[in-house]
Motif scaffolding. Structure first.
Motif, PDB file in Angstrom:
ATOM      1  N   LEU A   1       2.034  -9.112  10.260  1.00 38.91           N
ATOM      2  CA  LEU A   1       1.837  -7.992   9.349  1.00 38.91           C
ATOM      3  C   LEU A   1       1.975  -6.720  10.180  1.00 38.91           C
ATOM      4  O   LEU A   1       1.096  -6.383  10.966  1.00 38.91           O
ATOM      5  N   ASP A   2       3.126  -6.066  10.035  1.00 41.04           N
ATOM      6  CA  ASP A   2       3.405  -4.838  10.789  1.00 41.04           C
ATOM      7  C   ASP A   2       3.343  -3.644   9.852  1.00 41.04           C
ATOM      8  O   ASP A   2       3.965  -3.649   8.785  1.00 41.04           O
ATOM      9  N   ILE A   3       2.613  -2.625  10.276  1.00 35.81           N
ATOM     10  CA  ILE A   3       2.435  -1.402   9.488  1.00 35.81           C
ATOM     11  C   ILE A   3       3.368  -0.328  10.026  1.00 35.81           C
ATOM     12  O   ILE A   3       3.445  -0.111  11.238  1.00 35.81           O
TER      13      ILE A   3
ATOM     14  N   PHE B   1       1.378   3.091   3.342  1.00 37.23           N
ATOM     15  CA  PHE B   1       2.287   2.639   4.402  1.00 37.23           C
ATOM     16  C   PHE B   1       3.146   1.488   3.897  1.00 37.23           C
ATOM     17  O   PHE B   1       2.880   0.905   2.846  1.00 37.23           O
ATOM     18  N   HIS B   2       4.178   1.176   4.682  1.00 39.44           N
ATOM     19  CA  HIS B   2       4.956  -0.038   4.457  1.00 39.44           C
ATOM     20  C   HIS B   2       4.344  -1.142   5.308  1.00 39.44           C
ATOM     21  O   HIS B   2       3.973  -0.901   6.460  1.00 39.44           O
ATOM     22  N   ALA B   3       4.237  -2.314   4.738  1.00 43.03           N
ATOM     23  CA  ALA B   3       3.725  -3.476   5.459  1.00 43.03           C
ATOM     24  C   ALA B   3       4.804  -4.557   5.450  1.00 43.03           C
ATOM     25  O   ALA B   3       5.147  -5.076   4.378  1.00 43.03           O
TER      26      ALA B   3
ATOM     27  N   PHE C   1       4.779  -1.882  -0.235  1.00 43.79           N
ATOM     28  CA  PHE C   1       4.235  -0.535  -0.138  1.00 43.79           C
ATOM     29  C   PHE C   1       2.769  -0.650  -0.517  1.00 43.79           C
ATOM     30  O   PHE C   1       2.434  -1.085  -1.620  1.00 43.79           O
ATOM     31  N   ILE C   2       1.891  -0.297   0.418  1.00 45.86           N
ATOM     32  CA  ILE C   2       0.456  -0.459   0.249  1.00 45.86           C
ATOM     33  C   ILE C   2      -0.210   0.915   0.175  1.00 45.86           C
ATOM     34  O   ILE C   2       0.133   1.811   0.944  1.00 45.86           O
ATOM     35  N   THR C   3      -1.162   1.050  -0.724  1.00 50.18           N
ATOM     36  CA  THR C   3      -2.029   2.223  -0.768  1.00 50.18           C
ATOM     37  C   THR C   3      -3.465   1.717  -0.751  1.00 50.18           C
ATOM     38  O   THR C   3      -3.856   0.920  -1.609  1.00 50.18           O
TER      39      THR C   3
ATOM     40  N   LEU D   1       6.216  -3.313  -4.508  1.00 46.81           N
ATOM     41  CA  LEU D   1       7.469  -3.326  -3.763  1.00 46.81           C
ATOM     42  C   LEU D   1       7.916  -1.886  -3.569  1.00 46.81           C
ATOM     43  O   LEU D   1       7.802  -1.065  -4.495  1.00 46.81           O
ATOM     44  N   PRO D   2       8.437  -1.557  -2.384  1.00 48.68           N
ATOM     45  CA  PRO D   2       8.855  -0.168  -2.160  1.00 48.68           C
ATOM     46  C   PRO D   2      10.079   0.178  -3.008  1.00 48.68           C
ATOM     47  O   PRO D   2      10.913  -0.674  -3.286  1.00 48.68           O
TER      48      PRO D   2
END
Length: 162
Positions: free
Chosen positions: A90-92, A108-110, A126-128, A147-148
């Motif tokens: 899991l890369d941020i 951020f994108h994960a 895409f996480i908030t 999804l972004p």
């Protein structure tokens, strides 16, 4: 009298500048803390460290997926899913944190490699995250996952020109 008003105005402006500078410094410190906590969460998820995850997730935590925005996955259900949520990576990236007093919003994108109950969950999300400070401790109260949006003429038109 006029001199006193001018002096009072100058003192007020200077005090406002000091408060504003302190708020920016505090916001930068909080943003750095939140980014560290996001990394902690990612590592705890990979390690299946439920003790650390219990500390990070607030009692009222809910995960909201864009596929089912009216069906939050509450904290207890999230933890029930944890043993079958296998995260290998899991890369941020592209993180932004905005601070509003005792609330911080991280987005951020994960990039994730994971399976949930045998179903592939790999890809970029895409996480908030909404964080709430309780005394000296920050806890996440909500995570929104989607999804972004791909770059398009429409997304470029919204962004300010450089």
């Amino acid at each position: 009298m006029r001199v006193l008003r001018c002096l009072s105005l100058c003192i007020g402006l200077c005090a406002g500048a000091v408060i504003s500078a302190r708020a920016q410094t505090d916001s930068a410190t909080v943003a750095a803390t939140i980014l560290r906590l996001e990394q902690d969460w990612a590592q705890a998820l990979i390690a299946q460290d439920s003790v650390r995850l219990q500390q990070l997730l607030a009692p009222e935590f809910a995960l909201l997926l864009s596929a089912a925005p009216t069906q939050p996955l509450w904290r207890s259900a999230w933890f029930a899913t944890l043993p079958s949520y296998r995260t290998r990576r899991l890369d941020i990236s592209g993180a932004t944190v905005r601070v509003f007093g005792d609330i911080a919003v991280a987005s951020f994108h994960a990039a994730i490699e994971a399976t949930v109950r045998g179903a592939d969950r790999s890809g970029t999300l895409f996480i908030t995250d909404i964080w709430h400070r309780r005394g000296p401790t920050w806890q996440v109260v909500a995570r929104y996952s989607s999804l972004p949006e791909p770059p398009s003429a429409g997304t470029r038109a919204v962004q300010p020109r450089q």
